[in-house]
Design a protein around this motif. Structure first.
Motif, mmCIF file in Angstrom:
data_model
loop_
_atom_site.group_PDB
_atom_site.id
_atom_site.type_symbol
_atom_site.label_atom_id
_atom_site.label_comp_id
_atom_site.label_asym_id
_atom_site.label_seq_id
_atom_site.Cartn_x
_atom_site.Cartn_y
_atom_site.Cartn_z
ATOM 1 N N ALA A 58 0.735 -1.388 -0.151
ATOM 2 C CA ALA A 58 -0.069 0.078 -0.036
ATOM 3 C C ALA A 58 0.816 1.197 0.220
ATOM 4 C CB ALA A 58 -0.827 -0.006 1.146
ATOM 5 N N PRO A 59 1.723 1.326 0.838
ATOM 6 C CA PRO A 59 2.657 2.836 0.733
ATOM 7 C C PRO A 59 3.477 2.935 -0.498
ATOM 8 C CG PRO A 59 3.064 1.395 2.909
ATOM 9 C CD PRO A 59 2.356 0.552 1.899
ATOM 10 N N HIS A 60 3.525 1.833 -1.209
ATOM 11 C CA HIS A 60 4.300 2.014 -2.688
ATOM 12 C C HIS A 60 3.250 2.244 -3.984
ATOM 13 C CE1 HIS A 60 7.638 0.754 -0.084
ATOM 14 N NE2 HIS A 60 6.982 -0.387 0.412
ATOM 15 N N ARG A 61 2.085 2.237 -3.502
ATOM 16 C CA ARG A 61 1.243 2.181 -4.698
ATOM 17 C C ARG A 61 1.354 3.624 -5.323
ATOM 18 N NH1 ARG A 61 -4.069 1.581 -2.346
ATOM 19 N NH2 ARG A 61 -3.314 -0.513 -1.975
ATOM 20 N N GLY A 62 1.315 3.708 -6.602
ATOM 21 C CA GLY A 62 1.610 4.920 -7.296
ATOM 22 C C GLY A 62 2.885 5.706 -7.545
ATOM 23 N N LYS A 63 3.911 4.904 -7.017
ATOM 24 C CA LYS A 63 5.255 5.266 -6.898
ATOM 25 C C LYS A 63 5.854 4.910 -8.113
ATOM 26 C CE LYS A 63 5.257 6.757 -2.447
ATOM 27 N NZ LYS A 63 5.063 8.030 -2.278
ATOM 28 N N ALA A 64 6.808 5.850 -8.601
ATOM 29 C CA ALA A 64 7.307 5.609 -9.958
ATOM 30 C C ALA A 64 8.491 4.469 -9.956
ATOM 31 C CB ALA A 64 8.122 6.895 -10.474
#
Length: 90
Positions: A58-64
């Motif tokens: 979840a904390p990494h969602r949407g990260k490049a």
């Protein structure tokens, strides 16, 4: 420890170093009697009761980029650099 290999889904082999039964028992007892009593960081998600893989992701969602370390060589200076897939191994 005994050395064993298993075949991964991609066809490559993974080497495992499996503890003997006695050592595994001792490690389990240390885990249950001592390590489970220690406080855990609020950011930790692995190997914690009632935490799921999605909690970790979840904390990494949407990260490049996602910084991965699990399949990294265990020696300093063995940096493979950034791969084309955007996953950093530094």
């Amino acid at each position: 420890y005994t050395k064993q290999t298993i075949r991964k889904e991609n066809g490559k082999e993974r080497t495992l170093h499996v503890p003997c039964r006695t050592l595994k028992y001792i490690q389990r007892r240390i885990l249950e009697k001592y390590l489970y009593t220690l406080p855990v960081s609020e950011f930790a998600t692995a190997y914690i009761s009632k935490k799921k893989l999605l909690d970790n992701a979840a904390p990494h969602r949407g990260k490049a980029k996602i910084h991965r370390t699990a399949d990294r060589p265990a020696c300093a200076g063995c940096d493979r650099g950034d791969r084309q897939d955007g996953v950093s191994h530094a």
